[in-house]
Write a protein that holds these residues in place. Structure first.
Motif, PDB file in Angstrom:
ATOM      1  N   PRO A 164       0.909  -1.372  -0.061  1.00 27.76           N
ATOM      2  CA  PRO A 164       0.235   0.138   0.061  1.00 27.76           C
ATOM      3  C   PRO A 164       0.907   1.148  -0.065  1.00 27.76           C
ATOM      4  O   PRO A 164       1.874   1.329   0.765  1.00 27.76           O
ATOM      5  CB  PRO A 164      -0.682  -0.032   1.317  1.00 27.76           C
ATOM      6  CG  PRO A 164      -0.103  -1.085   2.215  1.00 27.76           C
ATOM      7  CD  PRO A 164       0.677  -1.882   1.331  1.00 27.76           C
ATOM      8  N   GLY A 165       0.337   2.151  -0.609  1.00 30.79           N
ATOM      9  CA  GLY A 165       1.099   3.567  -0.770  1.00 30.79           C
ATOM     10  C   GLY A 165       0.633   4.303   0.611  1.00 30.79           C
ATOM     11  O   GLY A 165      -0.138   3.882   1.492  1.00 30.79           O
ATOM     12  N   ASP A 166       1.000   5.485   0.654  1.00 25.81           N
ATOM     13  CA  ASP A 166       0.781   6.279   1.854  1.00 25.81           C
ATOM     14  C   ASP A 166      -0.680   6.577   2.311  1.00 25.81           C
ATOM     15  O   ASP A 166      -1.055   6.648   3.550  1.00 25.81           O
ATOM     16  CB  ASP A 166       1.482   7.551   1.979  1.00 25.81           C
ATOM     17  CG  ASP A 166       3.183   7.609   2.047  1.00 25.81           C
ATOM     18  OD1 ASP A 166       3.407   6.540   2.354  1.00 25.81           O
ATOM     19  OD2 ASP A 166       3.680   8.562   1.659  1.00 25.81           O
ATOM     20  N   ASP A 167      -1.312   6.601   1.308  1.00 24.78           N
ATOM     21  CA  ASP A 167      -3.035   6.885   1.459  1.00 24.78           C
ATOM     22  C   ASP A 167      -3.757   5.639   0.966  1.00 24.78           C
ATOM     23  O   ASP A 167      -4.838   5.646   0.999  1.00 24.78           O
ATOM     24  CB  ASP A 167      -3.207   8.090   0.513  1.00 24.78           C
ATOM     25  CG  ASP A 167      -2.647   9.247   0.903  1.00 24.78           C
ATOM     26  OD1 ASP A 167      -2.431   9.570   2.219  1.00 24.78           O
ATOM     27  OD2 ASP A 167      -2.046   9.861  -0.001  1.00 24.78           O
ATOM     28  N   GLU A 168      -3.080   4.296   0.884  1.00 22.33           N
ATOM     29  CA  GLU A 168      -3.659   3.240   0.626  1.00 22.33           C
ATOM     30  C   GLU A 168      -3.895   2.394   1.672  1.00 22.33           C
ATOM     31  O   GLU A 168      -3.185   2.312   2.559  1.00 22.33           O
ATOM     32  CB  GLU A 168      -3.038   2.760  -0.589  1.00 22.33           C
ATOM     33  CG  GLU A 168      -3.030   3.414  -1.808  1.00 22.33           C
ATOM     34  CD  GLU A 168      -2.457   2.796  -2.937  1.00 22.33           C
ATOM     35  OE1 GLU A 168      -3.187   2.905  -4.156  1.00 22.33           O
ATOM     36  OE2 GLU A 168      -1.455   2.056  -2.906  1.00 22.33           O
ATOM     37  N   VAL A 169      -4.773   1.249   1.424  1.00 30.31           N
ATOM     38  CA  VAL A 169      -5.086   0.068   2.306  1.00 30.31           C
ATOM     39  C   VAL A 169      -4.659  -1.184   1.502  1.00 30.31           C
ATOM     40  O   VAL A 169      -5.293  -1.271   0.263  1.00 30.31           O
ATOM     41  CB  VAL A 169      -6.494   0.061   2.764  1.00 30.31           C
ATOM     42  CG1 VAL A 169      -6.835  -1.175   3.486  1.00 30.31           C
ATOM     43  CG2 VAL A 169      -6.965   1.286   3.710  1.00 30.31           C
ATOM     44  N   LEU A 170      -4.061  -2.110   2.086  1.00 32.47           N
ATOM     45  CA  LEU A 170      -3.889  -3.512   1.638  1.00 32.47           C
ATOM     46  C   LEU A 170      -5.030  -4.319   1.993  1.00 32.47           C
ATOM     47  O   LEU A 170      -5.292  -4.289   3.075  1.00 32.47           O
ATOM     48  CB  LEU A 170      -2.477  -4.119   1.929  1.00 32.47           C
ATOM     49  CG  LEU A 170      -2.327  -5.437   1.227  1.00 32.47           C
ATOM     50  CD1 LEU A 170      -2.162  -5.479  -0.172  1.00 32.47           C
ATOM     51  CD2 LEU A 170      -1.008  -5.917   2.014  1.00 32.47           C
ATOM     52  N   ILE A 171      -5.842  -4.778   1.069  1.00 33.91           N
ATOM     53  CA  ILE A 171      -6.793  -5.506   1.450  1.00 33.91           C
ATOM     54  C   ILE A 171      -6.578  -7.064   1.002  1.00 33.91           C
ATOM     55  O   ILE A 171      -6.155  -7.478   0.030  1.00 33.91           O
ATOM     56  CB  ILE A 171      -8.406  -5.284   0.390  1.00 33.91           C
ATOM     57  CG1 ILE A 171      -8.483  -3.922   0.937  1.00 33.91           C
ATOM     58  CG2 ILE A 171      -9.382  -6.005   1.161  1.00 33.91           C
ATOM     59  CD1 ILE A 171      -9.620  -3.156  -0.292  1.00 33.91           C
ATOM     60  N   LYS A 172      -6.966  -8.130   1.965  1.00 32.29           N
ATOM     61  CA  LYS A 172      -7.014  -9.463   1.687  1.00 32.29           C
ATOM     62  C   LYS A 172      -8.590  -9.595   1.049  1.00 32.29           C
ATOM     63  O   LYS A 172      -9.408  -9.557   1.935  1.00 32.29           O
ATOM     64  CB  LYS A 172      -6.978 -10.453   2.903  1.00 32.29           C
ATOM     65  CG  LYS A 172      -7.025 -11.887   2.541  1.00 32.29           C
ATOM     66  CD  LYS A 172      -6.640 -12.663   4.081  1.00 32.29           C
ATOM     67  CE  LYS A 172      -6.901 -14.084   3.835  1.00 32.29           C
ATOM     68  NZ  LYS A 172      -6.034 -14.596   2.414  1.00 32.29           N
ATOM     69  N   VAL A 173      -8.383  -9.749  -0.184  1.00 33.73           N
ATOM     70  CA  VAL A 173      -9.875  -9.918  -1.137  1.00 33.73           C
ATOM     71  C   VAL A 173     -10.402 -11.223  -0.627  1.00 33.73           C
ATOM     72  O   VAL A 173      -9.921 -12.379  -0.611  1.00 33.73           O
ATOM     73  CB  VAL A 173      -9.466  -9.880  -2.647  1.00 33.73           C
ATOM     74  CG1 VAL A 173     -11.028  -9.789  -3.117  1.00 33.73           C
ATOM     75  CG2 VAL A 173      -8.828  -8.707  -2.837  1.00 33.73           C
ATOM     76  N   ARG A 174     -11.745 -10.963  -0.154  1.00 33.95           N
ATOM     77  CA  ARG A 174     -12.655 -12.110   0.049  1.00 33.95           C
ATOM     78  C   ARG A 174     -13.652 -12.349  -0.999  1.00 33.95           C
ATOM     79  O   ARG A 174     -14.238 -13.499  -1.289  1.00 33.95           O
ATOM     80  CB  ARG A 174     -13.608 -11.957   1.553  1.00 33.95           C
ATOM     81  CG  ARG A 174     -12.350 -11.826   2.681  1.00 33.95           C
ATOM     82  CD  ARG A 174     -12.007 -13.363   3.118  1.00 33.95           C
ATOM     83  NE  ARG A 174     -12.769 -13.969   3.328  1.00 33.95           N
ATOM     84  CZ  ARG A 174     -13.748 -14.219   4.548  1.00 33.95           C
ATOM     85  NH1 ARG A 174     -13.448 -13.513   5.418  1.00 33.95           N
ATOM     86  NH2 ARG A 174     -14.558 -14.868   4.827  1.00 33.95           N
ATOM     87  N   ALA A 175     -14.143 -11.285  -1.937  1.00 32.84           N
ATOM     88  CA  ALA A 175     -14.929 -11.124  -2.822  1.00 32.84           C
ATOM     89  C   ALA A 175     -14.803 -10.180  -3.701  1.00 32.84           C
ATOM     90  O   ALA A 175     -14.438  -9.216  -3.343  1.00 32.84           O
ATOM     91  CB  ALA A 175     -16.349 -11.601  -2.261  1.00 32.84           C
ATOM     92  N   ALA A 176     -15.048 -10.116  -4.898  1.00 36.01           N
ATOM     93  CA  ALA A 176     -15.213  -9.399  -5.928  1.00 36.01           C
ATOM     94  C   ALA A 176     -16.170  -9.487  -7.016  1.00 36.01           C
ATOM     95  O   ALA A 176     -16.853 -10.658  -7.044  1.00 36.01           O
ATOM     96  CB  ALA A 176     -13.801  -9.134  -6.558  1.00 36.01           C
ATOM     97  N   SER A 177     -16.845  -8.623  -7.681  1.00 33.36           N
ATOM     98  CA  SER A 177     -17.866  -8.767  -8.584  1.00 33.36           C
ATOM     99  C   SER A 177     -17.215  -8.348  -9.888  1.00 33.36           C
ATOM    100  O   SER A 177     -16.285  -7.529  -9.965  1.00 33.36           O
ATOM    101  CB  SER A 177     -19.120  -8.153  -8.327  1.00 33.36           C
ATOM    102  OG  SER A 177     -19.011  -6.649  -8.169  1.00 33.36           O
ATOM    103  N   VAL A 178     -18.234  -8.788 -10.893  1.00 30.74           N
ATOM    104  CA  VAL A 178     -17.761  -8.514 -12.207  1.00 30.74           C
ATOM    105  C   VAL A 178     -18.822  -7.442 -12.801  1.00 30.74           C
ATOM    106  O   VAL A 178     -19.914  -7.491 -12.381  1.00 30.74           O
ATOM    107  CB  VAL A 178     -17.661  -9.617 -13.291  1.00 30.74           C
ATOM    108  CG1 VAL A 178     -16.290 -10.326 -12.905  1.00 30.74           C
ATOM    109  CG2 VAL A 178     -18.979 -10.481 -13.296  1.00 30.74           C
ATOM    110  N   ASN A 179     -18.372  -6.456 -13.765  1.00 30.62           N
ATOM    111  CA  ASN A 179     -19.166  -5.557 -14.250  1.00 30.62           C
ATOM    112  C   ASN A 179     -19.014  -5.383 -15.743  1.00 30.62           C
ATOM    113  O   ASN A 179     -17.942  -5.626 -16.329  1.00 30.62           O
ATOM    114  CB  ASN A 179     -19.095  -4.082 -13.610  1.00 30.62           C
ATOM    115  CG  ASN A 179     -19.364  -4.180 -12.065  1.00 30.62           C
ATOM    116  OD1 ASN A 179     -20.480  -4.000 -11.819  1.00 30.62           O
ATOM    117  ND2 ASN A 179     -18.221  -4.178 -11.241  1.00 30.62           N
ATOM    118  N   PRO A 180     -19.892  -4.902 -16.479  1.00 31.81           N
ATOM    119  CA  PRO A 180     -19.800  -4.484 -18.072  1.00 31.81           C
ATOM    120  C   PRO A 180     -18.300  -3.866 -18.231  1.00 31.81           C
ATOM    121  O   PRO A 180     -17.766  -3.863 -19.131  1.00 31.81           O
ATOM    122  CB  PRO A 180     -20.908  -3.874 -18.414  1.00 31.81           C
ATOM    123  CG  PRO A 180     -21.977  -4.480 -17.473  1.00 31.81           C
ATOM    124  CD  PRO A 180     -21.350  -4.452 -16.236  1.00 31.81           C
TER     125      PRO A 180
END
Length: 318
Positions: free
Chosen positions: A25-41
Motif C-alpha cells: 500500500p502507498g501512503d494513502d492506501e489500504v492493502l486488502i485481503k480480498v474475500r470477494a469481488a464482482s464483475v461489471n460490464p
C-alpha cells in the motif's frame, strides 16, 4: 499471490490466473485481503473495443494487466497516512485489480462493511449500487409518490434500482423477462411488465422517471410514455456505439422538449457508499447475487456476464 491478468485483447479466454507480486500500500492506501469481488460490464475492457479505447488502454495490449474494481475483504495493512482503517477491519468499495488474492485501494474508496452483510453481498454493490443510487437521486431527482419504470429490473443495476426507488417512496414498475418476474416482485416492484408479452412503450401508463439499463427501445418510442417534465436515464447498452447514439439523440430531444434524456455514469463517492451500506444494514437494500465463481473461474464468470441473462450480480469468491 494469485491474480487474474490480461496480457492481450480478446475473448474471456485471454484471462489467466497467474502468480504475481503481492502489492504494497502507498501512503494513502489500504492493502486488502480480498474475500470477494464482482464483475461489471466496465471490466470487459480486455476485449479492447471499441478500438478507439486502445488509445488510452494500450494499442497492441493492455498497459494495465489487472482486472476488477468492486471489492470486499479484510484490511491487511495500511499506509502511513491512513486514519480511518486498521488491520482486521472488514471493508468494501472499489480498487484496481480486485480479481486477486490481495489488492490496494485508496482510503477514500472504502467504507466499513455492515455486520449483517456478507462479503459477497458487499462486493456486488459498489458500481451497480452507486449507478442506481446516484441516477435516481441526483439525475432523476426522484420524489416520493412518483411513477418510476426500471427497464432491465432483473439485472445488476436494475435490482438495486428497484429497491432504492422503493426506499425513496416511489411507485415502481419493473420490466424484465418472465423468469425474473418473481424476483423483481420480491424486491419491491409494484408492477411487473413481461417484455416478451408487452411493450411498455405502447402502454397507457405514463412515468415521471425511466431508468433504462437495456437500451432496447428507441428514444422516440420511450418519449410517448414519459410525462411532459419526465426524465429518462440511460445507464446501459450492450454496445458502446449504441450508448453514444442514444446520447446524441437524447441531447437533441432534451434541447427541444421539456423532457430530459441523460446518459449517466456513476462516480465514486464515499458518502454515497456509506448511505448504501446503511440501507443494507437496515434491510432496505439486499444485493441479489445470481452466481458465485472461484477466482480460477473468472473467464467463465465473464462469459456468463456477456450472455446477459444474470439475475442480479455475478461474484468472484476467494
Amino acid at each position: 499471490m494469485k491474480a487474474i491478468v490480461c496480457h492481450c485483447y480478446g475473448s474471456p479466454d485471454v484471462l489467466k490466473l497467474e502468480e504475481i507480486e503481492k502489492p504494497s500500500p502507498g501512503d494513502d492506501e489500504v492493502l486488502i485481503k480480498v474475500r470477494a469481488a464482482s464483475v461489471n460490464p466496465i471490466d470487459r475492457l480486455f476485449r479492447g473495443r471499441p478500438y478507439l479505447l486502445r488509445l488510452k488502454l494500450g494499442l497492441s495490449k493492455p498497459k494495465d494487466s489487472s482486472l476488477g474494481r468492486d471489492v470486499a475483504g479484510q484490511v491487511e495493512a495500511v499506509g502511513r497516512n491512513v486514519t480511518q482503517f486498521k488491520p482486521g477491519d472488514e471493508v468494501f468499495g472499489t480498487c484496481r485489480g480486485a480479481l486477486a488474492e490481495y489488492a490496494c485501494a485508496s482510503e477514500s474508496a472504502l467504507v466499513i462493511k455492515p455486520e449483517k452483510v456478507t462479503f459477497e453481498q458487499a462486493a456486488s454493490l459498489p458500481i451497480a449500487g452507486l449507478t442506481a443510487f446516484q441516477g435516481l437521486r441526483d439525475k432523476g431527482k426522484l420524489q416520493p409518490g412518483q411513477q418510476v419504470l426500471i427497464n432491465g429490473a432483473g439485472g445488476g443495476v436494475g435490482t438495486f434500482a428497484v429497491q432504492i426507488a422503493k426506499a425513496f417512496g416511489a411507485d415502481v414498475t419493473g420490466v424484465c423477462s418472465p423468469g425474473k418476474a418473481d424476483l423483481v416482485r420480491s424486491i419491491g416492484a409494484d408492477q411487473i411488465i413481461d417484455y416478451m408479452k408487452e411493450d411498455f412503450t405502447k402502454g397507457e401508463q405514463r412515468y415521471d422517471l425511466i431508468l433504462d439499463c437495456i437500451s432496447n427501445h428507441s428514444l422516440a418510442a420511450c418519449r410517448r410514455v414519459l410525462n411532459p417534465e419526465g426524465k429518462f436515464l440511460i445507464v446501459g447498452a450492450k454496445k458502446v456505439r449504441t450508448l453514444l447514439a442514444r446520447a446524441f439523440t437524447g441531447f437533441v430531444f432534451s434541447r427541444f422538449t421539456s423532457q430530459a434524456f441523460i446518459v449517466f455514469i456513476a462516480r465514486l463517492k464515499k458518502d454515497d457508499l456509506t448511505i448504501l451500506a446503511d440501507l443494507m444494514q437496515a434491510g432496505k437494500v439486499t444485493p441479489v447475487i445470481d452466481r458465485c465463481y472461484r477466482l480460477s473461474e473468472a473467464p467463465e464468470a465473464f462469459r456468463y456476464l456477456e450472455a446477459g441473462h444474470a439475475s442480479g450480480k455475478i461474484v468472484i469468491r476467494n
